[in-house]
Design a protein around this motif. Structure first.
Motif, PDB file in Angstrom:
ATOM      1  N   ASP A   1      30.395  43.119  44.778  1.00 26.09           N
ATOM      2  CA  ASP A   1      30.709  41.848  44.111  1.00 26.09           C
ATOM      3  C   ASP A   1      31.888  41.892  43.147  1.00 26.09           C
ATOM      4  O   ASP A   1      32.326  40.837  42.679  1.00 26.09           O
ATOM      5  CB  ASP A   1      29.493  41.272  43.364  1.00 26.09           C
ATOM      6  CG  ASP A   1      28.298  41.028  44.273  1.00 26.09           C
ATOM      7  OD1 ASP A   1      28.502  40.895  45.498  1.00 26.09           O
ATOM      8  OD2 ASP A   1      27.169  40.976  43.766  1.00 26.09           O
ATOM      9  N   GLY A   2      32.427  43.052  42.805  1.00 27.09           N
ATOM     10  CA  GLY A   2      33.593  43.089  41.919  1.00 27.09           C
ATOM     11  C   GLY A   2      33.306  42.553  40.534  1.00 27.09           C
ATOM     12  O   GLY A   2      34.151  41.847  39.953  1.00 27.09           O
ATOM     13  N   ASP A   3      32.153  42.902  39.959  1.00 29.96           N
ATOM     14  CA  ASP A   3      31.796  42.388  38.637  1.00 29.96           C
ATOM     15  C   ASP A   3      32.635  43.062  37.546  1.00 29.96           C
ATOM     16  O   ASP A   3      32.914  44.260  37.634  1.00 29.96           O
ATOM     17  CB  ASP A   3      30.307  42.640  38.373  1.00 29.96           C
ATOM     18  CG  ASP A   3      29.801  41.867  37.179  1.00 29.96           C
ATOM     19  OD1 ASP A   3      29.475  40.679  37.346  1.00 29.96           O
ATOM     20  OD2 ASP A   3      29.753  42.444  36.072  1.00 29.96           O
ATOM     21  N   PRO A   4      33.036  42.319  36.502  1.00 30.97           N
ATOM     22  CA  PRO A   4      33.815  42.926  35.411  1.00 30.97           C
ATOM     23  C   PRO A   4      33.089  44.056  34.694  1.00 30.97           C
ATOM     24  O   PRO A   4      33.738  44.892  34.064  1.00 30.97           O
ATOM     25  CB  PRO A   4      34.076  41.744  34.469  1.00 30.97           C
ATOM     26  CG  PRO A   4      34.010  40.538  35.346  1.00 30.97           C
ATOM     27  CD  PRO A   4      32.951  40.842  36.364  1.00 30.97           C
ATOM     28  N   SER A   5      31.740  44.091  34.781  1.00 28.41           N
ATOM     29  CA  SER A   5      31.027  45.205  34.158  1.00 28.41           C
ATOM     30  C   SER A   5      31.268  46.525  34.881  1.00 28.41           C
ATOM     31  O   SER A   5      31.040  47.596  34.330  1.00 28.41           O
ATOM     32  CB  SER A   5      29.523  44.907  34.117  1.00 28.41           C
ATOM     33  OG  SER A   5      28.964  44.914  35.426  1.00 28.41           O
ATOM     34  N   VAL A   6      31.739  46.449  36.112  1.00 19.17           N
ATOM     35  CA  VAL A   6      32.074  47.653  36.869  1.00 19.17           C
ATOM     36  C   VAL A   6      33.481  48.126  36.517  1.00 19.17           C
ATOM     37  O   VAL A   6      33.711  49.322  36.297  1.00 19.17           O
ATOM     38  CB  VAL A   6      31.935  47.393  38.372  1.00 19.17           C
ATOM     39  CG1 VAL A   6      32.438  48.586  39.187  1.00 19.17           C
ATOM     40  CG2 VAL A   6      30.480  47.083  38.721  1.00 19.17           C
ATOM     41  N   LEU A   7      34.424  47.203  36.431  1.00 15.37           N
ATOM     42  CA  LEU A   7      35.784  47.559  36.042  1.00 15.37           C
ATOM     43  C   LEU A   7      36.434  46.405  35.289  1.00 15.37           C
ATOM     44  O   LEU A   7      36.590  45.313  35.835  1.00 15.37           O
ATOM     45  CB  LEU A   7      36.635  47.921  37.259  1.00 15.37           C
ATOM     46  CG  LEU A   7      38.095  48.259  36.947  1.00 15.37           C
ATOM     47  CD1 LEU A   7      38.191  49.484  36.029  1.00 15.37           C
ATOM     48  CD2 LEU A   7      38.897  48.483  38.222  1.00 15.37           C
TER      49      LEU A   7
ATOM     50  N   VAL B   1      34.447  43.837  47.415  1.00 17.63           N
ATOM     51  CA  VAL B   1      34.881  42.717  46.587  1.00 17.63           C
ATOM     52  C   VAL B   1      34.915  41.401  47.354  1.00 17.63           C
ATOM     53  O   VAL B   1      35.088  41.357  48.572  1.00 17.63           O
ATOM     54  CB  VAL B   1      36.277  43.000  45.983  1.00 17.63           C
ATOM     55  CG1 VAL B   1      36.226  44.245  45.103  1.00 17.63           C
ATOM     56  CG2 VAL B   1      37.340  43.174  47.074  1.00 17.63           C
ATOM     57  N   ASN B   2      34.729  40.321  46.588  1.00 18.23           N
ATOM     58  CA  ASN B   2      34.925  38.952  47.052  1.00 18.23           C
ATOM     59  C   ASN B   2      36.251  38.453  46.456  1.00 18.23           C
ATOM     60  O   ASN B   2      37.035  39.239  45.921  1.00 18.23           O
ATOM     61  CB  ASN B   2      33.758  38.072  46.591  1.00 18.23           C
ATOM     62  CG  ASN B   2      32.408  38.695  46.874  1.00 18.23           C
ATOM     63  OD1 ASN B   2      31.635  38.977  45.967  1.00 18.23           O
ATOM     64  ND2 ASN B   2      32.105  38.922  48.143  1.00 18.23           N
ATOM     65  N   GLU B   3      36.491  37.154  46.513  1.00 17.18           N
ATOM     66  CA  GLU B   3      37.714  36.631  45.907  1.00 17.18           C
ATOM     67  C   GLU B   3      37.646  36.755  44.377  1.00 17.18           C
ATOM     68  O   GLU B   3      36.573  36.754  43.797  1.00 17.18           O
ATOM     69  CB  GLU B   3      37.931  35.177  46.314  1.00 17.18           C
ATOM     70  CG  GLU B   3      36.892  34.208  45.808  1.00 17.18           C
ATOM     71  CD  GLU B   3      37.209  32.782  46.187  1.00 17.18           C
ATOM     72  OE1 GLU B   3      38.287  32.538  46.757  1.00 17.18           O
ATOM     73  OE2 GLU B   3      36.361  31.906  45.923  1.00 17.18           O
ATOM     74  N   ARG B   4      38.788  36.874  43.741  1.00 16.21           N
ATOM     75  CA  ARG B   4      38.916  37.014  42.292  1.00 16.21           C
ATOM     76  C   ARG B   4      38.029  38.127  41.735  1.00 16.21           C
ATOM     77  O   ARG B   4      37.222  37.929  40.821  1.00 16.21           O
ATOM     78  CB  ARG B   4      38.602  35.693  41.574  1.00 16.21           C
ATOM     79  CG  ARG B   4      39.618  34.597  41.831  1.00 16.21           C
ATOM     80  CD  ARG B   4      39.284  33.343  41.044  1.00 16.21           C
ATOM     81  NE  ARG B   4      39.142  33.627  39.601  1.00 16.21           N
ATOM     82  CZ  ARG B   4      40.159  33.797  38.751  1.00 16.21           C
ATOM     83  NH1 ARG B   4      41.412  33.732  39.196  1.00 16.21           N
ATOM     84  NH2 ARG B   4      39.929  34.042  37.476  1.00 16.21           N
ATOM     85  N   PRO B   5      38.175  39.344  42.274  1.00 16.63           N
ATOM     86  CA  PRO B   5      37.328  40.430  41.780  1.00 16.63           C
ATOM     87  C   PRO B   5      37.704  40.853  40.362  1.00 16.63           C
ATOM     88  O   PRO B   5      38.839  40.675  39.924  1.00 16.63           O
ATOM     89  CB  PRO B   5      37.594  41.555  42.771  1.00 16.63           C
ATOM     90  CG  PRO B   5      38.978  41.279  43.279  1.00 16.63           C
ATOM     91  CD  PRO B   5      39.083  39.782  43.331  1.00 16.63           C
ATOM     92  N   PHE B   6      36.720  41.395  39.668  1.00 15.64           N
ATOM     93  CA  PHE B   6      36.897  41.952  38.327  1.00 15.64           C
ATOM     94  C   PHE B   6      37.502  40.934  37.362  1.00 15.64           C
ATOM     95  O   PHE B   6      38.437  41.224  36.615  1.00 15.64           O
ATOM     96  CB  PHE B   6      37.725  43.241  38.388  1.00 15.64           C
ATOM     97  CG  PHE B   6      37.202  44.197  39.423  1.00 15.64           C
ATOM     98  CD1 PHE B   6      35.950  44.778  39.265  1.00 15.64           C
ATOM     99  CD2 PHE B   6      37.918  44.481  40.580  1.00 15.64           C
ATOM    100  CE1 PHE B   6      35.426  45.635  40.234  1.00 15.64           C
ATOM    101  CE2 PHE B   6      37.410  45.343  41.546  1.00 15.64           C
ATOM    102  CZ  PHE B   6      36.165  45.922  41.376  1.00 15.64           C
ATOM    103  N   GLY B   7      36.964  39.717  37.425  1.00 14.80           N
ATOM    104  CA  GLY B   7      37.411  38.672  36.527  1.00 14.80           C
ATOM    105  C   GLY B   7      38.776  38.114  36.849  1.00 14.80           C
ATOM    106  O   GLY B   7      39.372  37.412  36.036  1.00 14.80           O
ATOM    107  N   GLY B   8      39.294  38.402  38.028  1.00 17.07           N
ATOM    108  CA  GLY B   8      40.604  37.892  38.429  1.00 17.07           C
ATOM    109  C   GLY B   8      41.772  38.678  37.879  1.00 17.07           C
ATOM    110  O   GLY B   8      42.922  38.239  37.996  1.00 17.07           O
ATOM    111  N   ASP B   9      41.524  39.851  37.298  1.00 17.83           N
ATOM    112  CA  ASP B   9      42.606  40.694  36.787  1.00 17.83           C
ATOM    113  C   ASP B   9      43.356  41.301  37.967  1.00 17.83           C
ATOM    114  O   ASP B   9      42.829  42.168  38.675  1.00 17.83           O
ATOM    115  CB  ASP B   9      42.036  41.792  35.890  1.00 17.83           C
ATOM    116  CG  ASP B   9      43.114  42.614  35.190  1.00 17.83           C
ATOM    117  OD1 ASP B   9      44.289  42.561  35.613  1.00 17.83           O
ATOM    118  OD2 ASP B   9      42.782  43.300  34.207  1.00 17.83           O
ATOM    119  N   GLY B  10      44.572  40.855  38.164  1.00 13.94           N
ATOM    120  CA  GLY B  10      45.354  41.315  39.306  1.00 13.94           C
ATOM    121  C   GLY B  10      45.689  42.794  39.277  1.00 13.94           C
ATOM    122  O   GLY B  10      46.081  43.359  40.303  1.00 13.94           O
TER     123      GLY B  10
END
Length: 331
Positions: free
Chosen positions: A121-127, A162-171
């Motif tokens: 899921d690309g959660d910001p808690s992961v990165l 990951v899905n779209e906009r992973p890790f809070g959308g940080d490119g």
């Protein structure tokens, strides 16, 4: 033998709770990438002394969020996550990516055991990256790096789906991961339930997720897919390949260890995972339970012989898959 028959009725219960049990896996099996004619550095006697079993089982651990206040069984606290990594390091597990696992690229020290760390899921808690571009304290990747620094044999690698906009959308995040040898895998753009989707919608969902990764990382080859909810498409082979994508392996939600890529039981379209979990409801499907079992005398855990050009195993384990027969070493 079908996947459900191997793991029993409890597996079906867990997958229904996680949104839909998978259908039987596709029979297609890519061949592991192994050297075929390299001189053996390992003998039957040295493999016996090591206790090598490269037809043994491999834990593919599944994480979602690493947060101070878990909201579900799929969350772990930073302390729990760090403790699990410390346990893995102490028990001589060595992380490998899903891509290397399915390709049979398991180059480990003699006596070590592979483990695959996967994050959905690309959660910001992961990165989450700090302003200077480093993983923030308390995030899963920062914890992994810190544990690896304290245990040199414990590689700081993992596979992130990951899905779209992973890790809070940080490119910057996907580029940081690729630059530091982490695998980036597809989890569909919109976290689509592929079992409920029509064939065309399922194919588009997978292809769109693949395209998003390649747009962010030009030239990057996506190798594996983690099925949202563990739900396979109605035609299972669509998870492995379709218009715009082609994969070596597909991950389920899972409830037990995965077979070795050289085992006849290995099915790349249906790779089981183990939810990271200690105590609590359905703990029998969790990582604490399975690491205990794998570490037991009867656990049949994959143990490396130290030579990536051979596949060593006790004769009682049976025969390897045909793709690995030319490099087998039974003792």
């Amino acid at each position: 033998m079908s996947f459900l028959r191997r793991f029993g009725a409890g597996f079906a219960i867990l997958l229904v709770a996680a949104c839909g049990a998978p259908t039987p896996p596709a029979p297609e099996r890519p061949e592991p990438s192994l050297a075929l004619a390299a001189p053996a550095r390992v003998t039957a006697e040295s493999a016996r002394r090591t206790g090598a079993d490269e037809l043994g089982r491999i834990p593919v651990l599944m994480y979602h969020r690493v947060v101070a206040k878990p909201k579900s069984a799929y969350d772990r606290t930073p302390a729990e996550f760090a403790a699990e990594l410390e346990r893995l390091a102490a028990e001589d597990y060595v992380p490998v990516t899903t891509a290397d696992f399915v390709a049979g690229k398991l180059d480990l020290p003699a006596g070590a055991h592979p483990v695959v760390l996967t994050f959905d899921d690309g959660d910001p808690s992961v990165l989450t990256l700090t302003p200077d571009g480093e993983p923030a304290p308390g995030t899963a990747i920062r914890i992994l790096l810190d544990v690896a620094a304290a245990h040199p044999r414990f590689r700081p690698v993992a596979s992130l789906y990951v899905n779209e906009r992973p890790f809070g959308g940080d490119g910057r995040a996907l580029r940081w991961l690729a630059d530091h040898h982490f695998e980036i895998g597809n989890h569909t753009a919109q976290h689509t339930n592929l079992r409920r989707a029509t064939e065309s919608v399922a194919t588009t969902a997978i292809a769109d997720g693949d395209a998003l990764i390649r747009q962010a990382l030009p030239g990057y080859r996506v190798s594996t897919l983690a099925l949202p909810y563990g739900a396979q498409p109605r035609r299972e082979e669509l998870a492995l390949r379709g218009e715009g994508y082609s994969y070596r392996g597909v991950l389920l939600v899972g409830a037990g260890p995965a077979p070795s890529p050289c085992s006849p039981a290995f099915e790349p379209a249906s790779i089981p995972r183990i939810r990271s979990q200690g105590a609590g409801p359905e703990a029998e499907y969790g990582s604490a339970h399975w690491l205990d079992e794998l570490g037991s005398p009867a656990g049949r855990r994959y143990t490396s012989d130290g030579d990536p050009s051979t596949v060593s195993y006790p004769r009682s384990a049976g025969e390897p898959a045909s793709a690995c027969a030319s490099v087998k070493l039974a003792y």
